[in-house]
Motif scaffolding. Structure first.
Motif, PDB file in Angstrom:
ATOM      1  N   THR A  10      -1.274  -5.481  -0.394  1.00  0.00           N
ATOM      2  CA  THR A  10      -2.267  -5.372   0.676  1.00  0.00           C
ATOM      3  C   THR A  10      -2.287  -6.700   1.421  1.00  0.00           C
ATOM      4  O   THR A  10      -1.695  -7.683   0.971  1.00  0.00           O
ATOM      5  N   ALA A  11      -3.011  -6.738   2.539  1.00  0.00           N
ATOM      6  CA  ALA A  11      -3.056  -7.953   3.356  1.00  0.00           C
ATOM      7  C   ALA A  11      -3.722  -9.106   2.610  1.00  0.00           C
ATOM      8  O   ALA A  11      -3.279 -10.243   2.696  1.00  0.00           O
ATOM      9  N   VAL A  12      -4.797  -8.803   1.897  1.00  0.00           N
ATOM     10  CA  VAL A  12      -5.538  -9.852   1.196  1.00  0.00           C
ATOM     11  C   VAL A  12      -5.428  -9.583  -0.301  1.00  0.00           C
ATOM     12  O   VAL A  12      -6.210  -8.833  -0.865  1.00  0.00           O
ATOM     13  N   VAL A  36      -0.053  -0.937   1.289  1.00  0.00           N
ATOM     14  CA  VAL A  36      -0.789   0.284   0.966  1.00  0.00           C
ATOM     15  C   VAL A  36      -2.163   0.327   1.631  1.00  0.00           C
ATOM     16  O   VAL A  36      -2.815   1.362   1.611  1.00  0.00           O
ATOM     17  N   ASP A  37      -2.579  -0.778   2.229  1.00  0.00           N
ATOM     18  CA  ASP A  37      -3.885  -0.801   2.893  1.00  0.00           C
ATOM     19  C   ASP A  37      -3.823  -0.252   4.324  1.00  0.00           C
ATOM     20  O   ASP A  37      -4.855  -0.044   4.951  1.00  0.00           O
ATOM     21  N   LEU A  38      -2.638  -0.008   4.813  1.00  0.00           N
ATOM     22  CA  LEU A  38      -2.485   0.479   6.184  1.00  0.00           C
ATOM     23  C   LEU A  38      -2.443   2.000   6.274  1.00  0.00           C
ATOM     24  O   LEU A  38      -2.674   2.555   7.349  1.00  0.00           O
ATOM     25  N   GLN A  41      -1.861   7.495   2.585  1.00  0.00           N
ATOM     26  CA  GLN A  41      -0.770   8.288   2.004  1.00  0.00           C
ATOM     27  C   GLN A  41       0.224   7.403   1.260  1.00  0.00           C
ATOM     28  O   GLN A  41       0.792   7.812   0.252  1.00  0.00           O
ATOM     29  N   VAL A  42       0.423   6.188   1.749  1.00  0.00           N
ATOM     30  CA  VAL A  42       1.329   5.257   1.083  1.00  0.00           C
ATOM     31  C   VAL A  42       0.721   4.825  -0.257  1.00  0.00           C
ATOM     32  O   VAL A  42       1.413   4.743  -1.270  1.00  0.00           O
ATOM     33  N   ARG A  43      -0.599   4.569  -0.273  1.00  0.00           N
ATOM     34  CA  ARG A  43      -1.268   4.213  -1.535  1.00  0.00           C
ATOM     35  C   ARG A  43      -1.166   5.371  -2.528  1.00  0.00           C
ATOM     36  O   ARG A  43      -0.873   5.163  -3.702  1.00  0.00           O
ATOM     37  N   VAL A  55      -2.690  -3.354  -6.846  1.00  0.00           N
ATOM     38  CA  VAL A  55      -1.536  -4.075  -6.307  1.00  0.00           C
ATOM     39  C   VAL A  55      -1.575  -5.504  -6.848  1.00  0.00           C
ATOM     40  O   VAL A  55      -2.639  -5.981  -7.198  1.00  0.00           O
ATOM     41  N   PRO A  56      -0.436  -6.141  -6.933  1.00  0.00           N
ATOM     42  CA  PRO A  56       0.881  -5.633  -6.557  1.00  0.00           C
ATOM     43  C   PRO A  56       1.438  -4.679  -7.607  1.00  0.00           C
ATOM     44  O   PRO A  56       1.058  -4.743  -8.766  1.00  0.00           O
ATOM     45  N   GLN A  57       2.328  -3.835  -7.165  1.00  0.00           N
ATOM     46  CA  GLN A  57       3.199  -3.053  -8.046  1.00  0.00           C
ATOM     47  C   GLN A  57       4.611  -3.432  -7.640  1.00  0.00           C
ATOM     48  O   GLN A  57       4.983  -3.314  -6.482  1.00  0.00           O
ATOM     49  N   ILE A  58       5.355  -3.933  -8.604  1.00  0.00           N
ATOM     50  CA  ILE A  58       6.640  -4.565  -8.312  1.00  0.00           C
ATOM     51  C   ILE A  58       7.780  -3.786  -8.964  1.00  0.00           C
ATOM     52  O   ILE A  58       7.693  -3.414 -10.140  1.00  0.00           O
TER      53      ILE A  58
END
Length: 87
Positions: A10-12, A36-38, A41-43, A55-58
């Motif tokens: 995410t951004a922060v 994923v914050d944008l 559906q991606v999250r 997050v993160p998921q690496i």
């Protein structure tokens, strides 16, 4: 190092920043970041793929490492370098 690393973030996210710093210190030049914050559906896709919400998921290559704590534990155990070299 030309290993393919994907990081859901995410951004922060201080843990995302710390994970990126650790990976760069290991010679990883490029990290594909998926925000994923944008897009909800991606999250959702991340949660389906990883079974985790945070997050993160690496991913290093095809291997799901987990979050920053998991990445750091791999490094402390001396296994991160081998994973990066084999991916």
């Amino acid at each position: 190092m030309s290993v393919h690393v994907v990081m859901y973030s995410t951004a922060v996210c201080p843990y995302c920043t710390m994970a990126e710093r650790l990976l760069k210190s290991k010679g990883v030049n490029e990290i594909e970041k998926i925000r994923v914050d944008l897009d909800p559906q991606v999250r959702e896709a991340m949660m389906q793929k990883t079974g985790r919400r945070t997050v993160p998921q690496i991913y290093i290559g095809d291997t799901h490492v987990g979050g920053f704590d998991d990445l750091s534990a791999l490094d402390r155990a001396g296994k991160l370098d081998a994973l990066l070299a084999s991916a």
